[in-house]
Design an enzyme around this catalytic site. Sequence first.
Site, PDB file in Angstrom:
ATOM      1  N   HIS A 108       0.894  -0.431   7.402  1.00 20.00           N
ATOM      2  CA  HIS A 108       0.822   0.097   8.768  1.00 20.00           C
ATOM      3  C   HIS A 108      -0.204  -0.688   9.574  1.00 20.00           C
ATOM      4  CE1 HIS A 108       2.510   4.125   7.135  1.00 20.00           C
ATOM      5  NE2 HIS A 108       3.467   3.378   7.639  1.00 20.00           N
ATOM      6  N   GLU A 111      -3.823   0.355  10.353  1.00 17.25           N
ATOM      7  CA  GLU A 111      -4.624   0.626   9.160  1.00 17.25           C
ATOM      8  C   GLU A 111      -5.189  -0.683   8.596  1.00 17.25           C
ATOM      9  OE1 GLU A 111      -2.092   2.968   6.593  1.00 17.25           O
ATOM     10  OE2 GLU A 111      -1.722   4.451   8.174  1.00 17.25           O
ATOM     11  N   HIS A 254      -3.697   2.838   2.261  1.00 14.91           N
ATOM     12  CA  HIS A 254      -3.442   3.296   3.621  1.00 14.91           C
ATOM     13  C   HIS A 254      -4.695   4.013   4.125  1.00 14.91           C
ATOM     14  CE1 HIS A 254       1.064   2.840   3.838  1.00 14.91           C
ATOM     15  NE2 HIS A 254       0.872   2.708   2.531  1.00 14.91           N
ATOM     16  N   GLU A 313      -5.141   7.004   0.387  1.00 17.85           N
ATOM     17  CA  GLU A 313      -5.434   7.236   1.811  1.00 17.85           C
ATOM     18  C   GLU A 313      -6.944   7.158   2.013  1.00 17.85           C
ATOM     19  OE1 GLU A 313      -3.358   7.459   4.220  1.00 17.85           O
ATOM     20  OE2 GLU A 313      -1.423   7.930   3.288  1.00 17.85           O
TER      21      GLU A 313
END
Length: 343
Positions: A108, A111, A254, A313
């Site tokens: 992404h 990110e 991420h 994450e």
Amino acid sequence: MQAGDTYAGVAARFRLTVEELTASNPEADPRRLRIGQTLIIPQAGPVSAVDCGRPYGYTEMMEDLSLLGRMHPFLEITSLGRSVMGREIPLVRIGSGPKEVHYNASFHANEWITSLLLMRFLEAYAGAYADGLTLQGQEVRTMLQSTTLWLVPMVNPDGVELVLRGAAPDHPYYSELLEYNGGSCDFSGWKANIRGVDLNDQFPAHWEAERDRRDVPGPGPRDYTGAAPLTEPEAAAMAAFTRSRPLALVMAFHTQGRELYWNYRDLEPPEAEALAERLALCSGYRAVKLTGSDAGYKDWFIQEFRRPGFTIEAGFGVNPLPLSQFPRIYDELLPLMLEGLRL
């Protein structure tokens, strides 16, 4: 000195002023440098090739990879493929062990701090190997003999550049990007690739279910799955690479949430939950059994190979996370990245 090197360029590469470099090389003539000539680099403390204090885009990554390759010839730096706009997607191999592990970052675009995370880890890991040092108490030379690590530090280079530098009128996708972004020139919230497709919704793991769940009709900053799985060159390159290697484990980095996901539709191997708990313990992150999510890289890896796959994450807040969080993220995830090589 190598072909293409300049005196000022060498100074900048090692975070020196020209005056500092000159003081250590009084006999060198900056206007008459020779290929093969040696310059002395003054070093009061460790020199870091990866600057963790600035926004980290494709240009910065490629410069750092070039420098790290020169510093550590044992690194194998190749290309995974090309992005929509023709940018090389670097693939780095470190280690020669029979067990193969893969980490990736920046699926992404907003990110991009995860690319900085993997590049800083690569520098630390390679440096510890070259100097015969331990890293977090781990014998790095022993680890490299038992494990091969494959890194893709930036899956989505076009998107990262868009987030960090925007789109000028001469950008080849300028008109489309403005339309996809609701007429706004602020691309800081952009997750997708340059064609407005979310690369982490592109994998053939119940892709249709994710398409229907997202219900995004066309290209945009986020959540559009594309017209079919693996339509985008970045996702297709990732799938081709993954199929080409006997990977024992993968991690996709991420942001954000300080969580890690380890399962997919009960297809994960029996040991996955215990491995996730080990990663949670060493990082302070929470291991979460995730439901209601499909078509991601980790999902597809688990479905295709029935081996451990994790989505990490990193950090906490609103993407893109501020650079002020980077030291904490790195300190939290360095033990996790090392543990991933030992699982």
